[in-house]
Write a protein that holds these residues in place. Structure first.
Motif, mmCIF file in Angstrom:
data_model
loop_
_atom_site.group_PDB
_atom_site.id
_atom_site.type_symbol
_atom_site.label_atom_id
_atom_site.label_comp_id
_atom_site.label_asym_id
_atom_site.label_seq_id
_atom_site.Cartn_x
_atom_site.Cartn_y
_atom_site.Cartn_z
ATOM 1 N N ARG A 15 -5.648 -37.614 13.604
ATOM 2 C CA ARG A 15 -5.233 -35.700 13.690
ATOM 3 C C ARG A 15 -5.800 -35.928 14.920
ATOM 4 O O ARG A 15 -5.555 -34.435 15.695
ATOM 5 C CB ARG A 15 -6.438 -35.445 12.419
ATOM 6 N N GLU A 16 -6.361 -37.176 15.448
ATOM 7 C CA GLU A 16 -7.108 -36.319 16.708
ATOM 8 C C GLU A 16 -5.873 -37.077 17.779
ATOM 9 O O GLU A 16 -6.350 -36.993 19.029
ATOM 10 C CB GLU A 16 -8.441 -38.034 16.804
ATOM 11 N N GLY A 17 -4.778 -37.441 17.261
ATOM 12 C CA GLY A 17 -3.389 -37.526 17.804
ATOM 13 C C GLY A 17 -3.402 -39.139 17.927
ATOM 14 O O GLY A 17 -2.536 -39.579 18.965
ATOM 15 N N ILE A 18 -3.954 -40.112 17.840
ATOM 16 C CA ILE A 18 -4.185 -41.038 18.044
ATOM 17 C C ILE A 18 -2.651 -41.397 17.172
ATOM 18 O O ILE A 18 -3.067 -41.774 15.414
ATOM 19 C CB ILE A 18 -5.375 -41.970 17.319
ATOM 20 N N VAL A 19 -2.208 -42.819 17.382
ATOM 21 C CA VAL A 19 -0.827 -43.164 16.500
ATOM 22 C C VAL A 19 -1.636 -45.523 16.147
ATOM 23 O O VAL A 19 -1.603 -44.736 16.865
ATOM 24 C CB VAL A 19 0.580 -43.262 17.218
ATOM 25 N N LEU A 20 -2.138 -45.079 14.500
ATOM 26 C CA LEU A 20 -2.341 -46.707 14.216
ATOM 27 C C LEU A 20 -1.662 -47.460 13.856
ATOM 28 O O LEU A 20 -0.501 -46.935 13.277
ATOM 29 C CB LEU A 20 -2.973 -46.102 12.858
ATOM 30 N N THR A 21 -1.271 -48.618 14.056
ATOM 31 C CA THR A 21 -0.283 -49.659 13.413
ATOM 32 C C THR A 21 -1.573 -50.308 13.002
ATOM 33 O O THR A 21 -2.457 -50.451 13.024
ATOM 34 C CB THR A 21 -0.962 -50.208 14.942
ATOM 35 N N GLU A 22 -0.993 -52.119 12.677
ATOM 36 C CA GLU A 22 -1.852 -52.761 12.067
ATOM 37 C C GLU A 22 -1.975 -53.218 12.897
ATOM 38 O O GLU A 22 -3.226 -55.109 11.898
ATOM 39 C CB GLU A 22 -0.830 -53.847 11.111
ATOM 40 N N SER A 23 -2.672 -53.166 14.249
ATOM 41 C CA SER A 23 -3.332 -54.376 14.748
ATOM 42 C C SER A 23 -4.710 -54.710 14.799
ATOM 43 O O SER A 23 -5.366 -53.270 13.977
ATOM 44 C CB SER A 23 -3.307 -53.809 16.524
ATOM 45 N N ARG A 24 -5.409 -55.755 14.965
ATOM 46 C CA ARG A 24 -6.685 -55.496 14.580
ATOM 47 C C ARG A 24 -7.654 -54.870 15.502
ATOM 48 O O ARG A 24 -8.753 -54.087 14.565
ATOM 49 C CB ARG A 24 -7.274 -56.967 14.997
ATOM 50 N N GLY A 25 -8.029 -54.022 16.111
ATOM 51 C CA GLY A 25 -8.030 -53.044 17.073
ATOM 52 C C GLY A 25 -8.144 -51.786 16.359
ATOM 53 O O GLY A 25 -9.700 -51.031 16.247
ATOM 54 N N ASP A 26 -7.092 -51.790 15.177
ATOM 55 C CA ASP A 26 -6.864 -50.464 14.741
ATOM 56 C C ASP A 26 -7.721 -50.600 13.108
ATOM 57 O O ASP A 26 -8.348 -49.555 13.486
ATOM 58 C CB ASP A 26 -5.485 -50.245 15.080
ATOM 59 N N GLY A 27 -7.394 -51.709 13.385
ATOM 60 C CA GLY A 27 -8.350 -51.921 11.564
ATOM 61 C C GLY A 27 -9.589 -51.887 11.945
ATOM 62 O O GLY A 27 -10.851 -50.967 11.573
ATOM 63 N N MET A 28 -10.447 -52.632 13.558
ATOM 64 C CA MET A 28 -11.724 -52.322 13.772
ATOM 65 C C MET A 28 -11.881 -50.659 14.205
ATOM 66 O O MET A 28 -13.332 -50.119 13.917
ATOM 67 C CB MET A 28 -12.091 -53.281 15.024
ATOM 68 N N LEU A 29 -11.009 -49.722 14.870
ATOM 69 C CA LEU A 29 -11.283 -48.648 14.866
ATOM 70 C C LEU A 29 -11.571 -47.819 13.488
ATOM 71 O O LEU A 29 -12.378 -47.127 13.232
ATOM 72 C CB LEU A 29 -9.985 -47.527 15.520
ATOM 73 N N VAL A 30 -10.559 -48.183 12.495
ATOM 74 C CA VAL A 30 -10.654 -48.005 10.768
ATOM 75 C C VAL A 30 -11.984 -47.755 10.688
ATOM 76 O O VAL A 30 -12.405 -46.862 9.976
ATOM 77 C CB VAL A 30 -9.568 -47.842 10.035
ATOM 78 N N GLU A 31 -12.098 -49.256 10.386
ATOM 79 C CA GLU A 31 -13.621 -49.316 10.351
ATOM 80 C C GLU A 31 -15.072 -49.324 10.413
ATOM 81 O O GLU A 31 -15.335 -49.315 9.903
ATOM 82 C CB GLU A 31 -13.509 -50.727 10.086
ATOM 83 N N MET A 32 -14.915 -48.862 12.039
ATOM 84 C CA MET A 32 -16.095 -48.277 12.479
ATOM 85 C C MET A 32 -16.091 -46.555 12.001
ATOM 86 O O MET A 32 -16.952 -46.292 12.204
ATOM 87 C CB MET A 32 -16.403 -48.481 13.731
ATOM 88 N N TYR A 33 -14.740 -46.002 12.324
ATOM 89 C CA TYR A 33 -14.819 -44.770 11.747
ATOM 90 C C TYR A 33 -15.045 -44.524 9.830
ATOM 91 O O TYR A 33 -16.396 -43.933 10.228
ATOM 92 C CB TYR A 33 -13.403 -44.162 12.171
ATOM 93 N N ALA A 34 -14.816 -45.688 9.397
ATOM 94 C CA ALA A 34 -15.168 -45.186 7.667
ATOM 95 C C ALA A 34 -16.656 -45.855 7.804
ATOM 96 O O ALA A 34 -17.459 -44.682 6.564
ATOM 97 C CB ALA A 34 -14.376 -46.573 6.863
ATOM 98 N N ALA A 35 -17.738 -46.645 8.138
ATOM 99 C CA ALA A 35 -18.810 -46.890 8.726
ATOM 100 C C ALA A 35 -19.960 -45.432 8.538
ATOM 101 O O ALA A 35 -20.628 -45.629 8.157
ATOM 102 C CB ALA A 35 -19.276 -47.596 9.333
ATOM 103 N N TYR A 36 -19.268 -45.291 9.761
ATOM 104 C CA TYR A 36 -20.235 -43.494 10.541
ATOM 105 C C TYR A 36 -19.737 -43.008 9.070
ATOM 106 O O TYR A 36 -20.572 -41.648 9.038
ATOM 107 C CB TYR A 36 -18.755 -43.068 11.594
ATOM 108 N N LEU A 37 -18.094 -42.189 8.103
ATOM 109 C CA LEU A 37 -18.720 -41.386 6.950
ATOM 110 C C LEU A 37 -19.497 -41.964 6.323
ATOM 111 O O LEU A 37 -20.451 -41.282 5.504
ATOM 112 C CB LEU A 37 -17.202 -41.597 6.513
ATOM 113 N N TYR A 38 -19.363 -43.256 6.265
ATOM 114 C CA TYR A 38 -20.481 -43.484 4.938
ATOM 115 C C TYR A 38 -22.291 -43.466 5.862
ATOM 116 O O TYR A 38 -22.932 -42.675 4.551
ATOM 117 C CB TYR A 38 -20.397 -44.952 4.816
ATOM 118 N N ARG A 39 -22.837 -43.504 6.528
ATOM 119 C CA ARG A 39 -24.086 -43.071 6.713
ATOM 120 C C ARG A 39 -24.048 -41.695 6.985
ATOM 121 O O ARG A 39 -25.187 -41.389 6.647
ATOM 122 C CB ARG A 39 -24.319 -44.237 8.606
#
Length: 93
Positions: free
Chosen positions: A38-62
């Motif tokens: 929704r922020e305009g970022i196109v995600l791929t299967e890369s490690r960097g994008d995976g870590m970005l998703v993980e950081m955001y999911a951890a933020y949502l949990y906290r």
């Protein structure tokens, strides 16, 4: 990085060892992807994008567990850099 790998890293980050919350955490991962896109970022299967998703999911949990959980600066910084990088690549291409 596939969702199972993101889940494993997310559980380590949140210090969760059981699988009791896996369904909830997968929902957070999917939600994180949607919010990032929704922020305009196109995600791929890369490690960097995976870590970005993980950081955001951890933020949502906290965010749901803590009273004043603001988006971490490193997460906002990474998302801003990703948006500018992708938009710059489109403008130059």
């Amino acid at each position: 990085m596939v969702d199972a790998e993101v889940l494993s890293i997310l559980k380590t980050d949140l210090q969760i060892s059981s699988s009791a919350l896996d369904d909830y955490l997968f929902t957070l991962i999917e939600s994180a992807k949607e919010y990032i896109q929704r922020e305009g970022i196109v995600l791929t299967e890369s490690r960097g994008d995976g870590m970005l998703v993980e950081m955001y999911a951890a933020y949502l949990y906290r965010k749901r567990r803590e009273e004043k959980a603001e988006m971490p600066r490193m997460l906002r910084w990474e998302m801003n850099n990703r948006v500018f990088s992708q938009k710059g690549a489109k403008d130059n291409g």
